[in-house]
Design a protein around this motif. Structure first.
Motif, PDB file in Angstrom:
ATOM      1  N   VAL A  13      43.213  33.389  44.138  1.00  0.00           N
ATOM      2  CA  VAL A  13      44.253  34.494  43.931  1.00  0.00           C
ATOM      3  C   VAL A  13      43.305  35.905  44.450  1.00  0.00           C
ATOM      4  O   VAL A  13      43.875  36.775  44.938  1.00  0.00           O
ATOM      5  CB  VAL A  13      44.508  34.726  42.769  1.00  0.00           C
ATOM      6  CG1 VAL A  13      45.297  36.105  42.271  1.00  0.00           C
ATOM      7  CG2 VAL A  13      45.554  33.346  42.432  1.00  0.00           C
ATOM      8  N   GLY A  14      41.919  36.020  43.967  1.00  0.00           N
ATOM      9  CA  GLY A  14      41.132  37.183  44.299  1.00  0.00           C
ATOM     10  C   GLY A  14      40.888  37.387  45.705  1.00  0.00           C
ATOM     11  O   GLY A  14      41.034  38.232  46.065  1.00  0.00           O
ATOM     12  N   SER A  18      42.451  40.666  47.749  1.00  0.00           N
ATOM     13  CA  SER A  18      41.423  41.446  48.418  1.00  0.00           C
ATOM     14  C   SER A  18      41.933  41.663  50.023  1.00  0.00           C
ATOM     15  O   SER A  18      41.823  42.505  50.595  1.00  0.00           O
ATOM     16  CB  SER A  18      40.073  40.917  48.576  1.00  0.00           C
ATOM     17  OG  SER A  18      39.570  41.102  47.200  1.00  0.00           O
ATOM     18  N   TRP A  19      42.428  40.493  50.634  1.00  0.00           N
ATOM     19  CA  TRP A  19      42.655  40.265  51.877  1.00  0.00           C
ATOM     20  C   TRP A  19      44.250  41.333  52.055  1.00  0.00           C
ATOM     21  O   TRP A  19      44.208  41.999  52.889  1.00  0.00           O
ATOM     22  CB  TRP A  19      43.031  38.832  52.446  1.00  0.00           C
ATOM     23  CG  TRP A  19      43.633  38.871  53.844  1.00  0.00           C
ATOM     24  CD1 TRP A  19      42.398  38.974  54.802  1.00  0.00           C
ATOM     25  CD2 TRP A  19      44.747  38.951  54.369  1.00  0.00           C
ATOM     26  NE1 TRP A  19      43.316  38.755  56.016  1.00  0.00           N
ATOM     27  CE2 TRP A  19      44.672  38.989  55.924  1.00  0.00           C
ATOM     28  CE3 TRP A  19      46.062  39.127  53.961  1.00  0.00           C
ATOM     29  CZ2 TRP A  19      45.593  39.039  56.821  1.00  0.00           C
ATOM     30  CZ3 TRP A  19      47.228  39.340  54.892  1.00  0.00           C
ATOM     31  CH2 TRP A  19      46.751  39.124  56.181  1.00  0.00           C
ATOM     32  N   GLU A  33      42.310  35.001  32.916  1.00  0.00           N
ATOM     33  CA  GLU A  33      41.721  34.135  31.731  1.00  0.00           C
ATOM     34  C   GLU A  33      40.350  34.192  31.587  1.00  0.00           C
ATOM     35  O   GLU A  33      39.589  33.801  32.659  1.00  0.00           O
ATOM     36  CB  GLU A  33      42.406  32.861  31.798  1.00  0.00           C
ATOM     37  CG  GLU A  33      43.965  32.420  31.644  1.00  0.00           C
ATOM     38  CD  GLU A  33      44.300  32.899  30.467  1.00  0.00           C
ATOM     39  OE1 GLU A  33      43.621  32.505  29.183  1.00  0.00           O
ATOM     40  OE2 GLU A  33      45.658  33.471  30.105  1.00  0.00           O
ATOM     41  N   PRO A  34      39.742  34.212  30.552  1.00  0.00           N
ATOM     42  CA  PRO A  34      38.215  33.951  30.177  1.00  0.00           C
ATOM     43  C   PRO A  34      37.915  32.716  30.782  1.00  0.00           C
ATOM     44  O   PRO A  34      38.292  31.916  30.913  1.00  0.00           O
ATOM     45  CB  PRO A  34      38.017  33.939  28.800  1.00  0.00           C
ATOM     46  CG  PRO A  34      39.449  34.766  28.183  1.00  0.00           C
ATOM     47  CD  PRO A  34      40.446  34.279  29.215  1.00  0.00           C
ATOM     48  N   ASP A  35      36.857  32.609  31.555  1.00  0.00           N
ATOM     49  CA  ASP A  35      36.027  31.553  32.237  1.00  0.00           C
ATOM     50  C   ASP A  35      36.823  30.973  33.142  1.00  0.00           C
ATOM     51  O   ASP A  35      36.870  29.671  33.780  1.00  0.00           O
ATOM     52  CB  ASP A  35      35.664  30.600  31.017  1.00  0.00           C
ATOM     53  CG  ASP A  35      34.707  31.133  30.179  1.00  0.00           C
ATOM     54  OD1 ASP A  35      33.842  31.953  30.791  1.00  0.00           O
ATOM     55  OD2 ASP A  35      34.784  30.775  28.979  1.00  0.00           O
ATOM     56  N   CYS A  36      38.045  31.447  33.693  1.00  0.00           N
ATOM     57  CA  CYS A  36      39.137  30.850  34.772  1.00  0.00           C
ATOM     58  C   CYS A  36      39.328  31.829  35.975  1.00  0.00           C
ATOM     59  O   CYS A  36      39.605  31.259  36.837  1.00  0.00           O
ATOM     60  CB  CYS A  36      40.449  30.371  34.118  1.00  0.00           C
ATOM     61  SG  CYS A  36      40.236  29.310  32.764  1.00  0.00           S
ATOM     62  N   GLY A  37      38.993  33.091  35.814  1.00  0.00           N
ATOM     63  CA  GLY A  37      39.201  34.103  37.086  1.00  0.00           C
ATOM     64  C   GLY A  37      40.457  34.398  37.167  1.00  0.00           C
ATOM     65  O   GLY A  37      41.445  34.067  36.283  1.00  0.00           O
ATOM     66  N   MET A  51      54.236  38.273  44.387  1.00  0.00           N
ATOM     67  CA  MET A  51      53.210  37.662  43.298  1.00  0.00           C
ATOM     68  C   MET A  51      52.553  36.652  44.155  1.00  0.00           C
ATOM     69  O   MET A  51      52.855  35.980  45.049  1.00  0.00           O
ATOM     70  CB  MET A  51      53.890  37.276  42.018  1.00  0.00           C
ATOM     71  CG  MET A  51      54.527  38.106  41.275  1.00  0.00           C
ATOM     72  SD  MET A  51      55.309  37.649  39.952  1.00  0.00           S
ATOM     73  CE  MET A  51      56.491  36.461  40.487  1.00  0.00           C
ATOM     74  N   LEU A  52      51.105  36.794  43.792  1.00  0.00           N
ATOM     75  CA  LEU A  52      50.152  35.609  44.037  1.00  0.00           C
ATOM     76  C   LEU A  52      49.957  34.981  42.744  1.00  0.00           C
ATOM     77  O   LEU A  52      49.570  35.308  41.875  1.00  0.00           O
ATOM     78  CB  LEU A  52      48.687  36.085  44.643  1.00  0.00           C
ATOM     79  CG  LEU A  52      48.959  37.216  45.746  1.00  0.00           C
ATOM     80  CD1 LEU A  52      47.511  37.932  46.246  1.00  0.00           C
ATOM     81  CD2 LEU A  52      49.247  36.357  47.071  1.00  0.00           C
ATOM     82  N   TYR A  53      49.967  33.427  43.019  1.00  0.00           N
ATOM     83  CA  TYR A  53      49.760  32.637  41.987  1.00  0.00           C
ATOM     84  C   TYR A  53      48.535  31.678  42.510  1.00  0.00           C
ATOM     85  O   TYR A  53      48.812  31.256  43.728  1.00  0.00           O
ATOM     86  CB  TYR A  53      50.839  31.863  41.562  1.00  0.00           C
ATOM     87  CG  TYR A  53      51.597  32.511  40.447  1.00  0.00           C
ATOM     88  CD1 TYR A  53      51.466  32.889  39.265  1.00  0.00           C
ATOM     89  CD2 TYR A  53      53.002  33.155  40.980  1.00  0.00           C
ATOM     90  CE1 TYR A  53      52.306  33.389  38.445  1.00  0.00           C
ATOM     91  CE2 TYR A  53      53.856  33.741  39.856  1.00  0.00           C
ATOM     92  CZ  TYR A  53      53.446  33.967  38.706  1.00  0.00           C
ATOM     93  OH  TYR A  53      54.295  34.589  37.976  1.00  0.00           O
TER      94      TYR A  53
END
Length: 119
Positions: A13-14, A18-19, A33-37, A51-53
Motif C-alpha cells: 500500500v505504501g 507514493s506512486w 497498524e502497529p508492527d504491520c505497516g 482506496m488502496l488495500y
C-alpha cells in the motif's frame, strides 16, 4: 446521495500510495497498524476518490481485468507526469463517444484511464 468508492488490492500500500502521489494524486487518509505497516490509503484527484488495500490470501493478484476511469475537465499535461512512471497503453485525441483519453498501467498493472472533452 449514493456514491461509489472503488478500491484496488496491492502488494504494498505504501509503494502504491507514493506512486499515485508521484503522478498527481493526493492522499487524504491512511491507516497503519502497529508492527504491520500501512494497510489502507484513500487517494483523490479532485472530487474522485479510490482506496488502496493490501492483498488478502484469497485475492486474485493479477486482476488486470478491472481498473479505474476518471472523467475530468482536462488531461493537459498528464502525459508528461506519466513519462518514466507508467506504461502508457493508448492516447486517443477523440474517441467515438467524444472524449480525449490517456490510458496506462499503474505500478501494479491496473488499467487507469483519464478522460476529458477534446481540446
Amino acid at each position: 446521495m449514493t456514491t461509489i468508492l472503488p478500491f484496488i488490492r496491492v502488494r504494498d500500500v505504501g509503494y502504491a500510495k507514493s506512486w499515485y502521489e508521484s503522478i498527481g494524486f493526493s492522499c487524504v487518509g491512511t491507516h497503519e497498524e502497529p508492527d504491520c505497516g500501512l494497510d489502507w490509503a484513500m487517494m483523490c484527484w479532485g472530487d474522485a476518490m479510490f482506496m488502496l488495500y493490501p492483498l488478502l490470501e484469497n485475492t486474485i493478484e493479477n486482476a488486470n481485468n478491472c481498473g479505474l476511469y476518471f472523467k475530468m475537465e482536462s488531461i493537459a499535461g498528464l502525459q508528461e507526469k506519466l513519462e518514466g512512471k507508467a506504461n502508457i497503453i493508448e492516447i486517443v485525441s477523440e474517441t467515438e463517444y467524444g472524449r480525449k483519453e490517456i490510458t496506462f498501467h499503474d505500478c501494479y498493472g491496473f488499467q487507469v484511464t483519464f478522460s476529458s472533452e477534446p481540446d
